[in-house]
Design a protein around this motif. Structure first.
Motif, PDB file in Angstrom:
ATOM      1  N   ARG A 112      -1.040 -12.358  -2.763  1.00  0.00           N
ATOM      2  CA  ARG A 112      -0.178 -11.486  -2.181  1.00  0.00           C
ATOM      3  C   ARG A 112      -0.877 -10.211  -2.243  1.00  0.00           C
ATOM      4  O   ARG A 112      -0.819  -9.688  -3.362  1.00  0.00           O
ATOM      5  N   PRO A 113      -1.545  -9.425  -1.349  1.00  0.00           N
ATOM      6  CA  PRO A 113      -2.306  -8.491  -1.648  1.00  0.00           C
ATOM      7  C   PRO A 113      -1.400  -7.271  -1.779  1.00  0.00           C
ATOM      8  O   PRO A 113      -0.192  -7.408  -1.420  1.00  0.00           O
ATOM      9  N   HIS A 114      -1.825  -6.141  -2.280  1.00  0.00           N
ATOM     10  CA  HIS A 114      -1.161  -4.901  -2.572  1.00  0.00           C
ATOM     11  C   HIS A 114      -0.643  -4.348  -1.131  1.00  0.00           C
ATOM     12  O   HIS A 114      -1.309  -4.405  -0.119  1.00  0.00           O
ATOM     13  N   GLY A 115       0.582  -4.072  -1.113  1.00  0.00           N
ATOM     14  CA  GLY A 115       1.115  -3.544   0.370  1.00  0.00           C
ATOM     15  C   GLY A 115       1.819  -4.655   0.845  1.00  0.00           C
ATOM     16  O   GLY A 115       2.581  -4.370   2.018  1.00  0.00           O
ATOM     17  N   SER A 116       1.565  -5.978   0.655  1.00  0.00           N
ATOM     18  CA  SER A 116       2.239  -7.157   1.287  1.00  0.00           C
ATOM     19  C   SER A 116       3.835  -6.832   1.151  1.00  0.00           C
ATOM     20  O   SER A 116       4.111  -6.393   0.304  1.00  0.00           O
TER      21      SER A 116
END
Length: 137
Positions: A112-116
């Motif tokens: 889960r990337p940053h900002g997801s």
């Protein structure tokens, strides 16, 4: 009774009765098992049912039936990339290779990337480095 019904109608938890009958009918022999408990079979008999006498190969999953749970060495054997199973002729592991991981999408371990939106906390700051297109001008 419920376990019998699960064996008849569901395939995602374990092998069905139909799979067991197919393995029995084809006189399949157990070739090996991987570190996850998946079992690998090859068609028995004097001659296989594939053209030129090739033999069919199966995997019976231990737990959830998910194709990405098959390690690369067994995948190659299942698809006739090499003739000998990894139990007879182990595939050499290069020092840069990472251990096999199944597909983690949809699990708590998924990337889960940053900002997801699935990541707790504050959303990523909005970037203003482009201008949206407008049909009017």
């Amino acid at each position: 009774m419920i376990n019998l019904l699960k064996r008849i109608f569901t395939w995602w938890h374990q092998s069905t009765i139909g799979t067991g009958l197919t393995l029995w009918q084809k006189k399949a022999r157990l070739v090996g098992e991987d570190h996850q408990g998946n079992r690998y079979y090859e068609e028995g008999g004097a001659k296989g049912t594939f053209p030129e006498g090739g033999r069919r190969r199966w995997v019976v999953y231990h737990g959830v039936a998910e194709g990405s749970r098959i390690p690369p060495e067994w995948h190659g054997w299942l698809h006739h990339t090499w003739d000998e199973p990894p139990t007879v002729s182990p595939v050499p592991v290069k020092k840069f290779e990472k251990p096999h991981l199944p597909n983690l999408s949809g699990t708590p371990l998924a990337y889960r990337p940053h900002g997801s939106i699935s990541v707790a906390g504050e959303p990523a700051p909005e970037k203003k480095d482009y201008e949206a297109w407008s049909p009017e001008g």
